[in-house]
Design a protein around this motif. Structure first.
Motif, short mmCIF file in Angstrom:
data_model
loop_
_atom_site.label_atom_id
_atom_site.label_comp_id
_atom_site.label_asym_id
_atom_site.label_seq_id
_atom_site.Cartn_x
_atom_site.Cartn_y
_atom_site.Cartn_z
N CYS A 128 -4.25 -0.45 -0.01
CA CYS A 128 -4.98 -1.55 0.61
C CYS A 128 -6.48 -1.25 0.61
O CYS A 128 -7.30 -2.15 0.61
N CYS A 161 0.00 3.28 3.67
CA CYS A 161 0.36 2.76 5.01
C CYS A 161 1.48 1.72 4.95
O CYS A 161 2.05 1.36 5.98
N CYS A 184 0.85 -1.19 0.00
CA CYS A 184 0.00 0.00 0.00
C CYS A 184 0.89 1.25 0.00
O CYS A 184 1.77 1.38 0.85
N CYS A 188 -7.02 4.68 2.45
CA CYS A 188 -5.59 4.94 2.32
C CYS A 188 -5.32 5.80 1.08
O CYS A 188 -4.49 6.70 1.11
N CYS A 207 1.25 -1.46 4.22
CA CYS A 207 0.91 -2.84 4.53
C CYS A 207 0.90 -3.67 3.25
O CYS A 207 0.75 -3.13 2.15
ZN LIG Z 1 -3.09 1.12 3.44
#
Ligand SMILES: [Zn+2]
Length: 160
Positions: free
Chosen positions: A139, A118, A115, A143, A120
């Motif tokens: 994600c 963030c 992502c 976001c 992730c």
């Molecule tokens: Zn994210």
């Protein structure tokens, strides 16, 4: 010292030359098990039988090398050998897992997105949006929105 660890890892390579042996170590890594438990866990998870004529000699080999030890435990009327990795056995198994993870990551990573907001990991179904002429993977929508907000107003990232 690094050389010594490397030699021991190569040592285990000779032993673990196929998937069945590798998976037997995985089962032992989870905790002590007797021969029958190893056979049945293998069958349940791998969906294939492993021959006792592979399992028992392999356990003996590991034991001779000091990687596995066994205790006798009475199960019903019988005494069973419960096998367990020694500390050294666990260390070598961990090293083997790391190497294996490195090998399989080549196959897994291309389908993996990170992502852009963030950081992730997104294995599938990434939310995509073109921002500033660049297609980015996120994600989730939230976001993506936060990313745009930060990009448009870099100074205001402390508000929220
Ligand atoms: Zn994210």
């Amino acid at each position: 010292m690094a050389t010594k660890a490397r030699m021991e890892t190569e040592n285990i390579d000779d032993l673990v030359s196929d998937f069945s042996r590798f998976y037997i170590l995985t089962i032992l890594y989870e905790g002590p098990a007797h021969g029958y438990q190893i056979l049945s866990r293998f069958k349940k998870r791998v969906k294939k039988e492993v021959s006792p004529s592979l399992v028992y000699p392999f356990l003996q080999q590991l034991e001779r090398k000091g990687l596995v030890k066994h205790k006798l435990k009475s199960v019903g009327e019988k005494e069973k050998k419960v096998f367990e990795l020694t500390r050294r056995g666990r260390e070598l198994t961990t090293a083997l897992f790391k190497r294996f993870a490195e090998l399989v990551s080549i196959a897994i990573e291309p389908s993996l997105y990170v992502c852009a907001h963030c950081g992730c990991k997104v294995y599938e179904g990434a939310y995509r949006e073109t921002i500033g002429g660049e297609e980015l993977a996120f994600c989730c929508k939230h976001c993506a929105r936060s990313y745009k907000e930060m990009k448009n107003a870099p100074q205001s990232s402390e508000q929220n």
